[in-house]
Enzyme design. Structure first.
Site, short mmCIF file in Angstrom:
data_model
loop_
_atom_site.label_atom_id
_atom_site.label_comp_id
_atom_site.label_asym_id
_atom_site.label_seq_id
_atom_site.Cartn_x
_atom_site.Cartn_y
_atom_site.Cartn_z
N LYS A 9 0.69 -1.45 0.19
CA LYS A 9 -0.20 0.52 -0.27
C LYS A 9 0.47 1.79 0.30
CE LYS A 9 -3.78 -2.22 1.84
NZ LYS A 9 -4.16 -2.56 3.68
N GLN A 18 -4.38 -1.58 9.61
CA GLN A 18 -4.16 -3.01 9.82
C GLN A 18 -4.41 -3.90 10.27
OE1 GLN A 18 -3.21 -3.56 5.94
NE2 GLN A 18 -3.75 -5.61 6.78
N ASP A 69 -10.70 2.86 4.72
CA ASP A 69 -11.35 1.05 5.47
C ASP A 69 -12.84 1.25 4.75
OD1 ASP A 69 -8.90 -0.03 3.97
OD2 ASP A 69 -8.69 0.09 6.52
#
Ligand code: NAD
Length: 278
Positions: A49, A93, A116
């Site tokens: 990413k 994450q 997200d």
């Protein structure tokens, strides 16, 4: 023979468009990635990413926290990033170590920086049909279907998997587009009975080669989300070789949903920069 749903090429096109767009902005959009602990797969994902952010002109910073970080320290970091004007998106994450309450930590992320789409607010918005902040993998799956002009409305879509990260939000997005949606999971008896009825089959179970040709309807669109470590590499949840002769469209692993997920993260970061969250 099925048409290949080429996520690699589609994601590259999206990245080029995003790079063009970021070049014209007065300041760089900024993404902060938080990694707690040392899960090797998580580290690989964050590395990819970060690298891709740089390629398209997005500033990225990484915060590595040790495994034994307590919830309060993590929350303090997220609050600091919420207040930081150079950061437009915050990526926490997953998975987090077991002693941290994942949803509590996610819900500290400012709605305006929720790249997200995992905060409770974004989950509720998606269920209500608002797609301002949707998770990257479901968004990538839908974008791939749209790119290949696969009709969704009034089709029967079967989603295998009911996680908060993939299965449920993908089902919600399909429903928002007027598909008739069936969700299957590990307790579904006779999975093939459902998958054989699918015009669109999304498989996100994390079980290598779970879906074989006899479980696929002739001409169906098959999207394989699975990433499974197997001897000698990575395999999807769909037996690509047997299914490609029967499906109408099929996504490969690798080169399907994976690159689309990363491209959608970049797009979501740019959207947060532009203040699209509503
Ligand atoms: P998860 O483990 O949280 O959920 C898996 C789901 O599959 C569960 O809901 C479970 O009920 C269901 N399931 C398991 N075995 C099944 C079976 N035999 N029959 C029917 N349903 C079954 O996993 P996840 O986070 O949703 O990820 C699913 C897969 O997608 C994994 O392989 C993961 O690595 C991959 N993934 C890929 C991307 C990407 O960008 N390509 C992103 C996220 C996850």
């Amino acid at each position: 023979m099925a048409i290949l749903l080429d996520g690699k090429a589609t994601a590259e096109k999206i990245r080029k468009r995003l790079a063009e767009e970021t070049k014209k902005l007065p300041e760089k959009p900024g993404l902060a990635a938080i990694l707690v602990g040392s899960n090797p797969a998580s580290k690989i994902y964050v590395d990819i990413k970060e690298k891709t952010c740089k390629e398209v002109g997005i500033y990225s910073e990484r915060h590595n926290l040790p495994e034994n970080t307590d919830g309060k320290e993590l929350i303090a970091l997220i609050e600091g990033l919420n207040a930081k004007s150079s950061i437009h998106g915050i990526l926490l994450q997953l998975p987090l170590p077991g002693h941290i309450n994942t949803q509590t930590a996610l819900d500290i992320i400012s709605p305006a920086k929720d790249v997200d789409g995992f905060t409770s607010r974004s989950v509720a918005k998606l269920a209500a049909g608002n797609e301002d902040n949707v998770p990257c993998t479901p968004k990538g799956i839908i974008r791939l279907l749209e790119e290949y002009k696969i009709p969704i409305a009034s089709r029967h879509a079967v989603v295998v998997g009911r996680s908060m990260i993939v299965g449920k939000p993908t089902a919600a997005m399909l429903l928002n587009r007027n598909a008739t949606v069936t969700i299957c999971h590990s307790k579904t008896p006779d999975l093939g009975n459902y998958t054989r009825q699918a015009d669109i089959l999304i498989v996100a179970a994390g079980k290598p080669k779970l879906v074989t040709a006899e479980m696929v309807k002739q001409g169906a669109a098959v999207v394989d989300v699975g990433i499974n470590k197997v001897d000698g590499g990575i395999a999807g949840d769909v037996d690509f070789e047997s299914c490609k002769g029967k499906a109408g469209w099929i996504s490969p692993v690798p080169g399907g949903v994976g690159p689309m997920t990363v491209a959608m993260l970049l797009e979501n970061t740019l959207n947060c920069y532009k203040g699209i969250e509503g």
